[in-house]
Design a protein around this motif. Structure first.
Motif, PDB file in Angstrom:
ATOM      1  N   HIS A   1       0.845  -1.197   0.000  1.00 54.06           N
ATOM      2  CA  HIS A   1       0.000   0.000   0.000  1.00 54.06           C
ATOM      3  C   HIS A   1       0.884   1.252   0.000  1.00 54.06           C
ATOM      4  N   PRO A   2       0.547   2.237  -0.815  1.00 53.57           N
ATOM      5  CA  PRO A   2       1.426   3.416  -0.925  1.00 53.57           C
ATOM      6  C   PRO A   2       1.680   4.137   0.404  1.00 53.57           C
ATOM      7  N   ASN A   3       0.776   4.020   1.378  1.00 51.97           N
ATOM      8  CA  ASN A   3       0.984   4.736   2.647  1.00 51.97           C
ATOM      9  C   ASN A   3       1.568   3.879   3.758  1.00 51.97           C
ATOM     10  N   SER A   4       1.896   2.629   3.464  1.00 53.34           N
ATOM     11  CA  SER A   4       2.232   1.718   4.563  1.00 53.34           C
ATOM     12  C   SER A   4       3.439   2.169   5.374  1.00 53.34           C
ATOM     13  N   SER A   5       4.351   2.907   4.751  1.00 52.63           N
ATOM     14  CA  SER A   5       5.559   3.297   5.497  1.00 52.63           C
ATOM     15  C   SER A   5       5.246   4.257   6.634  1.00 52.63           C
ATOM     16  N   ARG A   6       4.012   4.771   6.657  1.00 52.96           N
ATOM     17  CA  ARG A   6       3.646   5.676   7.748  1.00 52.96           C
ATOM     18  C   ARG A   6       3.479   4.953   9.074  1.00 52.96           C
ATOM     19  N   SER A   7       3.406   3.629   9.055  1.00 56.53           N
ATOM     20  CA  SER A   7       3.269   2.905  10.315  1.00 56.53           C
ATOM     21  C   SER A   7       4.589   2.226  10.650  1.00 56.53           C
TER      22      SER A   7
ATOM     23  N   GLY B   1      -5.397   4.085   7.763  1.00 52.77           N
ATOM     24  CA  GLY B   1      -6.790   4.318   7.375  1.00 52.77           C
ATOM     25  C   GLY B   1      -7.352   3.337   6.357  1.00 52.77           C
ATOM     26  N   VAL B   2      -6.828   2.121   6.346  1.00 51.55           N
ATOM     27  CA  VAL B   2      -7.401   1.107   5.460  1.00 51.55           C
ATOM     28  C   VAL B   2      -8.424   0.314   6.262  1.00 51.55           C
ATOM     29  N   ASP B   3      -9.648   0.168   5.759  1.00 52.40           N
ATOM     30  CA  ASP B   3     -10.626  -0.544   6.581  1.00 52.40           C
ATOM     31  C   ASP B   3     -11.056  -1.905   6.026  1.00 52.40           C
ATOM     32  N   SER B   4     -10.536  -2.274   4.854  1.00 53.73           N
ATOM     33  CA  SER B   4     -10.826  -3.629   4.395  1.00 53.73           C
ATOM     34  C   SER B   4      -9.729  -4.108   3.447  1.00 53.73           C
ATOM     35  N   LEU B   5      -9.501  -5.421   3.470  1.00 52.71           N
ATOM     36  CA  LEU B   5      -8.522  -6.032   2.579  1.00 52.71           C
ATOM     37  C   LEU B   5      -9.149  -7.274   1.962  1.00 52.71           C
ATOM     38  N   GLY B   6      -8.981  -7.441   0.668  1.00 51.81           N
ATOM     39  CA  GLY B   6      -9.572  -8.601   0.001  1.00 51.81           C
ATOM     40  C   GLY B   6      -8.540  -9.440  -0.731  1.00 51.81           C
ATOM     41  N   LEU B   7      -8.718 -10.745  -0.656  1.00 55.95           N
ATOM     42  CA  LEU B   7      -7.881 -11.664  -1.432  1.00 55.95           C
ATOM     43  C   LEU B   7      -8.818 -12.529  -2.254  1.00 55.95           C
ATOM     44  N   HIS B   8      -8.550 -12.661  -3.552  1.00 59.80           N
ATOM     45  CA  HIS B   8      -9.456 -13.392  -4.438  1.00 59.80           C
ATOM     46  C   HIS B   8      -8.761 -14.631  -4.987  1.00 59.80           C
ATOM     47  N   PHE B   9      -9.170 -15.787  -4.491  1.00 68.11           N
ATOM     48  CA  PHE B   9      -8.542 -17.065  -4.863  1.00 68.11           C
ATOM     49  C   PHE B   9      -9.196 -17.655  -6.110  1.00 68.11           C
ATOM     50  N   ASP B  10      -8.479 -17.592  -7.229  1.00 66.87           N
ATOM     51  CA  ASP B  10      -9.057 -18.053  -8.488  1.00 66.87           C
ATOM     52  C   ASP B  10      -8.313 -19.280  -9.008  1.00 66.87           C
ATOM     53  N   GLU B  11      -8.958 -20.006  -9.893  1.00 64.90           N
ATOM     54  CA  GLU B  11      -8.351 -21.145 -10.580  1.00 64.90           C
ATOM     55  C   GLU B  11      -7.919 -22.267  -9.643  1.00 64.90           C
ATOM     56  N   LEU B  12      -8.728 -22.517  -8.634  1.00 65.06           N
ATOM     57  CA  LEU B  12      -8.443 -23.635  -7.723  1.00 65.06           C
ATOM     58  C   LEU B  12      -8.573 -24.971  -8.427  1.00 65.06           C
ATOM     59  N   ASP B  13      -9.225 -24.958  -9.595  1.00 63.23           N
ATOM     60  CA  ASP B  13      -9.470 -26.211 -10.311  1.00 63.23           C
ATOM     61  C   ASP B  13      -8.424 -26.465 -11.390  1.00 63.23           C
ATOM     62  N   GLN B  14      -7.502 -25.512 -11.583  1.00 59.33           N
ATOM     63  CA  GLN B  14      -6.558 -25.668 -12.690  1.00 59.33           C
ATOM     64  C   GLN B  14      -5.718 -26.933 -12.584  1.00 59.33           C
ATOM     65  N   GLY B  15      -5.609 -27.639 -13.682  1.00 61.58           N
ATOM     66  CA  GLY B  15      -4.776 -28.838 -13.709  1.00 61.58           C
ATOM     67  C   GLY B  15      -5.383 -29.982 -12.918  1.00 61.58           C
ATOM     68  N   LEU B  16      -6.649 -29.882 -12.623  1.00 61.26           N
ATOM     69  CA  LEU B  16      -7.291 -30.918 -11.833  1.00 61.26           C
ATOM     70  C   LEU B  16      -7.689 -32.075 -12.738  1.00 61.26           C
ATOM     71  N   SER B  17      -7.002 -33.214 -12.578  1.00 63.40           N
ATOM     72  CA  SER B  17      -7.400 -34.342 -13.410  1.00 63.40           C
ATOM     73  C   SER B  17      -8.208 -35.340 -12.590  1.00 63.40           C
ATOM     74  N   ARG B  18      -8.017 -35.291 -11.279  1.00 67.13           N
ATOM     75  CA  ARG B  18      -8.797 -36.172 -10.418  1.00 67.13           C
ATOM     76  C   ARG B  18      -8.989 -35.483  -9.075  1.00 67.13           C
ATOM     77  N   LEU B  19     -10.187 -35.573  -8.556  1.00 65.93           N
ATOM     78  CA  LEU B  19     -10.466 -34.920  -7.282  1.00 65.93           C
ATOM     79  C   LEU B  19     -10.312 -35.952  -6.171  1.00 65.93           C
ATOM     80  N   ASP B  20      -9.075 -36.139  -5.676  1.00 64.04           N
ATOM     81  CA  ASP B  20      -8.882 -37.147  -4.627  1.00 64.04           C
ATOM     82  C   ASP B  20      -9.106 -36.546  -3.235  1.00 64.04           C
ATOM     83  N   ASP B  21      -9.054 -37.399  -2.221  1.00 63.77           N
ATOM     84  CA  ASP B  21      -9.372 -36.940  -0.865  1.00 63.77           C
ATOM     85  C   ASP B  21      -8.445 -35.825  -0.395  1.00 63.77           C
ATOM     86  N   LYS B  22      -7.170 -35.979  -0.721  1.00 61.71           N
ATOM     87  CA  LYS B  22      -6.207 -34.975  -0.265  1.00 61.71           C
ATOM     88  C   LYS B  22      -6.574 -33.602  -0.814  1.00 61.71           C
TER      89      LYS B  22
END
Ligand SMILES: Nc1ncnc2c1ncn2[C@@H]1O[C@H](COP(=O)(O)OP(=O)(O)O)[C@@H](O)[C@H]1O
Ligand SMILES: [Mg+2]
Length: 482
Positions: free
Chosen positions: A112-118, A201-222
């Motif tokens: 974040h551009p202001n992070s050095s203030r802390s 003064g940041v009041d929310s942070l978001g992380l967006h997890f995409d492509e969890l299925d990439q390269g999935l050839s079999r959905l095993d228990d692990k």
């Protein structure tokens, strides 16, 4: 005003990664629910717009508080060794995901551009550099070190009043403190993140997890347990960090077929309260297309100006004819329309509107596309599903009886194909490859497809079936006249 189809060029790329989607993004209720912090799980089939939403949240003007985490090429094998043996099998990966999220939030707030203030920023910076050599560690590297080191100038986690000297990812058998220690480390990181966020003064942070299925050839228990771990870790963090301190939004984007196959005790609750499903109807898809037309042509144009009004066979409008060949997914519509452009331009480069023969000509290529999209979805659950398509081709007609399918399927079924013909029909229904005939009270009947009528559910005593119109060309079936 006349529009030449060649001016359109294309309706865009079929994958949001390669599409200029932000130029013509259509905001839906899903966007609202993520913005107001009321959802954390986005469920949709392939091509329904998951990546488009990720890009909207992480690449629009102010993206200093949201970041996309692409799991394409993620080292799932490394992650699978970061097991918390003190937790149940189902929850064995919750603490490792929690740590991964905490580390990503550290690097997000440091960027974040202001992070050095802390002054706390320096501690986080030291922690990341000490352990990863970089304040912005790659996602793939977060769980790679064998040991995580702490120091007075970074962070000092403690468990029940005892300061930890470091954290070992690799444990002797019989050592059950993994989760306890790792959670203490994650909490220490989160405390510092909150402090920095508060200071700047940041009041929310978001992380967006995409492509969890990439390269999935079999959905095993692990793999299932790792996915469950991520969903639970995201839910827990979201619950713990709400708007009054710092709102944390770890948003997980998952293919519906994968979500349907994982089981854990809070699943229903999460489905009902924190999940949103990406569903489109014909009108919304038209809006999506017209938004593209307007941006591409720089003028107001609607669908009716680029297609002639004469009806297709069966008194169907062109638009309905196209939409009925999709699974109501943006990708399908875009693919069909791009192929339509190819066909119309072959006819004449100065073409001003799509005509019925263009639509008919586009169907073959489109149908093959639809089948290959289904491959990605169905194969992890049922590698031999093509045998069922071959059975349908052998039957040769779009509508057929259960007994016909049974005969042709059993004749083609290989040893490795574990599904009975009844189970095969159920799977084909699940992915909307076919629908079944449903009788209504007054002697009428209709076709129940999972993608148009999810509430209908599978009917195990159904006897008549219909192949999805988009697969008619691929399976080479004849239309049945009723
Ligand atoms: N809300 C939207 N506005 C505009 N275009 C969209 C929207 N959602 C999806 N699309 C388009 O539909 C196609 C498929 O979307 P994508 O995000 O790649 O699907 P998924 O990630 O679910 O497989 C892409 O071309 C994308 O740009
Ligand atoms: Mg995607």
């Amino acid at each position: 005003m006349t529009v030449h189809l060649r001016e359109i060029g294309s309706f865009g790329d079929v994958a949001a990664e390669d599409d200029a989607v932000l130029d013509y993004f259509l905001s839906t209720n899903v966007v609202g629910k993520i913005s107001d912090h009321s959802a954390m799980l986005v469920l949709g089939r392939k091509g329904t717009g998951k990546t488009a939403i990720v890009r909207y949240f992480t690449e629009s003007e102010d993206n200093s508080t949201a970041r996309s985490l692409n799991l394409r090429g993620y080292p799932w094998n490394v992650h699978s060794t970061r097991i918390d043996r003190g937790a149940s099998e189902i929850e064995a990966y919750v603490s490792s995901w929690r740590y991964l999220i905490a580390v990503q939030l550290c690097s997000l707030i440091l960027a974040h551009p202001n992070s050095s203030r802390s002054y706390k920023s320096e501690n986080l910076h030291n922690f990341l550099v000490d352990n990863y050599g970089d304040p912005q560690p790659e996602l793939a590297k977060v769980l790679r070190p064998q040991k995580i080191r702490f120091s007075k100038v970074s962070i000092t986690p403690s468990v029940m009043g005892n300061q930890l000297g470091g954290f070992e990812f690799e444990r002797k058998s019989g050592d059950y403190d993994f989760g306890l220690e790792l959670n203490a480390l994650s909490s220490a990181l989160m405390d510092a993140v909150c402090e920095v966020a508060h200071a700047i003064g940041v009041d929310s942070l978001g992380l967006h997890f995409d492509e969890l299925d990439q390269g999935l050839s079999r959905l095993d228990d692990k793999r299932k347990h790792m996915l469950i771990g991520l969903v639970i870790a995201a839910r827990d963090l979201k619950r713990q960090y709400t708007t009054d301190v710092l709102a944390i939004d770890p948003i997980v984007y998952l293919r519906t077929d994968i979500w349907d196959e994982i089981q854990f005790s809070d699943k229903n609750k999460i489905s009902e309260t924190l999940a949103i499903r990406l569903n489109w109807d014909g009108e919304e898809l038209k809006q999506l297309v017209e938004t593209r037309l307007r941006v591409k042509l720089g003028k107001t144009t609607n669908w009716d100006e680029i297609a002639t009004t004469d009806l297709m066979r069966g008194s169907q409008t062109k638009w309905n004819h196209i939409v009925s060949r999709t699974f109501l997914r943006p990708r399908d519509v875009i693919k069909f329309l791009n192929q339509l452009l190819v066909e119309a331009r072959q006819r004449d480069d100065d073409t001003v509107a799509f005509e019925n023969p263009d639509i008919i000509a586009a169907r073959d290529t489109y149908s093959s596309y639809l089948k290959s999209e289904l491959d990605d979805e169905v194969r992890p659950h049922w590698p031999e599903w093509e045998e069922a398509l071959q059975a349908i081709t052998a039957i040769g007609s779009q509508n057929f009886e259960k007994a016909e399918f049974e005969r042709e399927f059993n004749a083609r079924r290989s040893k490795s194909n574990l599904l009975s013909s009844q189970e095969a029909l159920a799977q084909l229904y699940r992915f909307s490859v076919l629908g079944y005939e449903r009788r209504s009270g007054y002697g009428g009947s209709s076709w129940a497809f999972a993608y148009t009528d999810p509430a209908a559910g599978w009917d195990s005593v159904a006897t008549r079936f219909k192949v999805h119109p988009g697969l008619k060309e691929y399976t080479k079936v004849r239309e049945s006249r009723t």
